[in-house]
Enzyme design. Sequence first.
Site, PDB file in Angstrom:
ATOM      1  N   SER A   1      26.720  27.923 103.208  1.00 53.05           N
ATOM      2  CA  SER A   1      27.362  29.212 102.924  1.00 53.05           C
ATOM      3  C   SER A   1      28.177  29.113 101.650  1.00 53.05           C
ATOM      4  O   SER A   1      28.854  28.110 101.416  1.00 53.05           O
ATOM      5  CB  SER A   1      28.314  29.602 104.063  1.00 53.05           C
ATOM      6  OG  SER A   1      27.644  29.634 105.272  1.00 53.05           O
TER       7      SER A   1
ATOM      8  N   GLN B   1      30.164  23.412 102.601  1.00 56.81           N
ATOM      9  CA  GLN B   1      29.931  22.300 103.523  1.00 56.81           C
ATOM     10  C   GLN B   1      28.493  21.802 103.424  1.00 56.81           C
ATOM     11  O   GLN B   1      27.555  22.566 103.631  1.00 56.81           O
ATOM     12  CB  GLN B   1      30.208  22.779 104.957  1.00 56.81           C
ATOM     13  CG  GLN B   1      29.808  21.778 106.039  1.00 56.81           C
ATOM     14  CD  GLN B   1      30.135  22.272 107.430  1.00 56.81           C
ATOM     15  OE1 GLN B   1      31.244  22.135 107.914  1.00 56.81           O
ATOM     16  NE2 GLN B   1      29.166  22.878 108.089  1.00 56.81           N
ATOM     17  N   GLY B   2      28.326  20.533 103.109  1.00 49.60           N
ATOM     18  CA  GLY B   2      26.986  19.963 102.977  1.00 49.60           C
ATOM     19  C   GLY B   2      26.626  19.076 104.154  1.00 49.60           C
ATOM     20  O   GLY B   2      26.664  17.848 104.052  1.00 49.60           O
ATOM     21  N   TYR B   3      26.279  19.695 105.261  1.00 52.63           N
ATOM     22  CA  TYR B   3      25.897  18.935 106.458  1.00 52.63           C
ATOM     23  C   TYR B   3      24.393  19.066 106.720  1.00 52.63           C
ATOM     24  O   TYR B   3      23.645  18.107 106.641  1.00 52.63           O
ATOM     25  CB  TYR B   3      26.655  19.433 107.690  1.00 52.63           C
ATOM     26  CG  TYR B   3      28.090  18.966 107.815  1.00 52.63           C
ATOM     27  CD1 TYR B   3      28.713  18.252 106.798  1.00 52.63           C
ATOM     28  CD2 TYR B   3      28.826  19.242 108.967  1.00 52.63           C
ATOM     29  CE1 TYR B   3      30.027  17.836 106.921  1.00 52.63           C
ATOM     30  CE2 TYR B   3      30.141  18.815 109.100  1.00 52.63           C
ATOM     31  CZ  TYR B   3      30.741  18.121 108.077  1.00 52.63           C
ATOM     32  OH  TYR B   3      32.037  17.717 108.212  1.00 52.63           O
ATOM     33  N   SER B   4      23.943  20.283 107.067  1.00 49.71           N
ATOM     34  CA  SER B   4      22.553  20.468 107.512  1.00 49.71           C
ATOM     35  C   SER B   4      21.560  20.137 106.402  1.00 49.71           C
ATOM     36  O   SER B   4      21.845  20.335 105.222  1.00 49.71           O
ATOM     37  CB  SER B   4      22.325  21.918 107.943  1.00 49.71           C
ATOM     38  OG  SER B   4      23.022  22.193 109.113  1.00 49.71           O
TER      39      SER B   4
ATOM     40  N   GLU C   1      21.578  26.269 122.610  1.00 47.49           N
ATOM     41  CA  GLU C   1      20.968  25.170 123.367  1.00 47.49           C
ATOM     42  C   GLU C   1      21.745  23.871 123.174  1.00 47.49           C
ATOM     43  O   GLU C   1      21.951  23.110 124.125  1.00 47.49           O
ATOM     44  CB  GLU C   1      19.506  25.004 122.927  1.00 47.49           C
ATOM     45  CG  GLU C   1      18.596  26.153 123.366  1.00 47.49           C
ATOM     46  CD  GLU C   1      18.835  27.472 122.618  1.00 47.49           C
ATOM     47  OE1 GLU C   1      19.388  27.449 121.499  1.00 47.49           O
ATOM     48  OE2 GLU C   1      18.486  28.534 123.172  1.00 47.49           O
TER      49      GLU C   1
ATOM     50  N   GLU D   1      39.024  22.149 114.391  1.00 50.65           N
ATOM     51  CA  GLU D   1      38.934  23.598 114.526  1.00 50.65           C
ATOM     52  C   GLU D   1      39.321  23.960 115.960  1.00 50.65           C
ATOM     53  O   GLU D   1      38.487  24.052 116.836  1.00 50.65           O
ATOM     54  CB  GLU D   1      37.504  24.047 114.170  1.00 50.65           C
ATOM     55  CG  GLU D   1      37.176  25.501 114.439  1.00 50.65           C
ATOM     56  CD  GLU D   1      38.114  26.494 113.805  1.00 50.65           C
ATOM     57  OE1 GLU D   1      39.086  26.884 114.472  1.00 50.65           O
ATOM     58  OE2 GLU D   1      37.877  26.916 112.677  1.00 50.65           O
TER      59      GLU D   1
ATOM     60  N   SER E   1      23.488  25.543 117.944  1.00 53.22           N
ATOM     61  CA  SER E   1      22.772  26.614 118.647  1.00 53.22           C
ATOM     62  C   SER E   1      23.245  26.697 120.102  1.00 53.22           C
ATOM     63  O   SER E   1      23.859  25.765 120.627  1.00 53.22           O
ATOM     64  CB  SER E   1      21.273  26.324 118.621  1.00 53.22           C
ATOM     65  OG  SER E   1      21.001  25.171 119.404  1.00 53.22           O
TER      66      SER E   1
END
Lengths: 393, 345
Positions: A166, A131-134, A375, A249, A373
Amino acid sequence: MDPRFDDADEAFRREVAGWLVRELGGEFAELVDAGGPGREHEHVEARKAWERRLGRDGWIGLGWPEADGGRGLSWQRQVIFHEEYARAGAPGRVGHIGEQLLGPTLLMFGTPGQKAHFLPGILDGTQLWCQGYSEPGAGSDLAAVSTRAELRADGWHVDGQKVWTSLATEADRCFVLARTEPGSTRHRGLSYLLVPMRQPGVDVRPIVQLTGTSEFNEVFFDDARAPAEDVVGAPGEGWKVAMGTLAVERGVSTFGQQMGFAREFERVLAAARAGGAADDPVIADRLLDSWMQLQVLRHTAVMTLGAPAGSTPGTEANVAKLMWAPWHRRLGELAVDVLGAAGTVTAGPEVDELTPAQRLYLFTRADTIYGGSDEVQRTVIAQRMLGLPRGPA
Amino acid sequence: MDALFGDEQRDLQRTVRDLLTREDPGPAVWQRLCGELGLTGITVGERHGGAGATTVELGIVLAELGRALTPVPFLQTAVAATVLDRSDAPPAAEVLPALVAGGLVAGLATPAPPTRWPTGSGPALTGVLDNVVDGPHLDLLLTPAVVDGAAVLVAVRTDAPGVTRTTLPTLDRSRPQARFALRGAPAVEIGDAASASRATDLLLAAVAVESAGAARFCLDTTLAHLRTREQFGRPLGTFQALQHRCADLAVLVESAWATARHAMWAADADPAGAAVSAPLAKAYCADAFRTVAGEMIQLHGGIGFTWEHPAHRYFKRATSTDLLFGGRAWVRSVVAERAGLPAVR
């Protein structure tokens, strides 16, 4: 007794458990308890072979429609599969990103051609995804994505950097959120591209984490290419597609995860008993808290994730994450605390030679950060579930 | 409130909520709850004049009463009626019709370790039952006891000779208490040790679900305040420091409800599981309620510290919930013991 399942479901449970016992008793025996968060470096080739075995015997895409190659099984049966998988100590998946994130996204937004092209490789366990998000500048604030892609006559040209990816070293393809409209900002002008990983324009560099191991990677795109038709949804509509991926999900895997948590708790408890820490009333109280909270996690998941889609505010996954991540982190703390001074001695001199307790202790620091996160979860819950107003920007 | 509820369960919830928000708390509400709606007998079999529902439906009613903090002896009476109905001992047929109609108020002794149970020989019981919730109202008191060396569940009429009742002044004014001194009080056996244990478990589950309903009210009320109250030129609810605290409270409220509803389901459907899920739910929900009620005061600021504002009533109810019914340490030790975990005391 379990309110979620009927007799036919329980028969299915026996079928799943029987298959797992058979397969994990033979050539895959070394894979019991291998892999997963904090242990992605273990037995990678064997785990890829395990993916193909899962695919061959029809255990991938259980909930996908039969028309798309899945088995169309109920929510309950998917839960049972995940529970039995974890109970058996079956290995951490390497194909789950394709099965649980990309596959459902294609089912929702993909063209018939994309489904025909990409789904079979996920279902038979041969094609792995990441997955290429961040990005370095887009973590919690995902809409700050700056990786760019341009559609030319020969297809998409992609430039930029992704991070915390990952299994990027193993993946055949990556679904990439990239800015395709120059000058666009925030959620507009993004596209959801399917980019092959094995090409000269893609460079993967493992990130050495505080565990000494590398489950996450940096991925550099330097004029990487993707076919023009490999964009999911309309160009410029990538944000909607990416958010759809997060929404699909619905959490059938949550119950498998909880079964894994229960196994981890049992190990911590056994260590506390063996070393005598269980006789300490403070440790005994923490063990009780941990066990109680695990039951509470389960009851909450049964209530919220068992609800029909659309009947709830859609923030169940946020509530679940904000419950399990801190719980798991506390279990990691307990795992080393029950060992006392012995908990500070590693299994060997190399930086990645950690004991299982130390690995749990250290890796669970990531749980409260990745996937939104704590938060971010709190802000989402406050604004979307509780309806508290946004503050000034 | 709960996506797993069916239409009938949602109707029940709406009916009770409407009644409790419309009526002034007092004798009229009690009459309508019992006589008109027949809710004290909601779990009682039809042969005894009840509605024949399960403990899940009882949980729905209890959550609403917790939400409204209605000062009626409903929880105790409905739990006692359920215990009597499920025990099917001969006294059940005698007293259940009156319990269902609201003409008789019954309840359980607050849970305690066996060393503090009353003892006796034959039908005469001696001992002190302290902090009995709704004690001033009770006509019939159910308690575990040791009779001729065996643990049993017994029923004692509170107007019988040998029973002295002392009403106790309480911090939580919505939940009266009494002390019962038994000196050779006549008791009727209604169940064995297992029934006594199940009765206590049902009481704990009922208290848990009532707490979960009350905790949700505390959060709802707090959120309404934060959306409208302005300081520094904007609604308080826009401040991230407060949003994040509310998110944590929401997690507590959701998880408490899930845990309590599971315990109420298990009470009828999974008796073996209920032995763990009931004390667990009580421990978790009382703790969650206490946290949420405390935050309700803090997040309301000064107004939350006044007698006029309802926050203190919920805070005191949360306190009594946590300290009564065996208290926190005891109920946690029960969970540990039944779950096979290391002893915590």
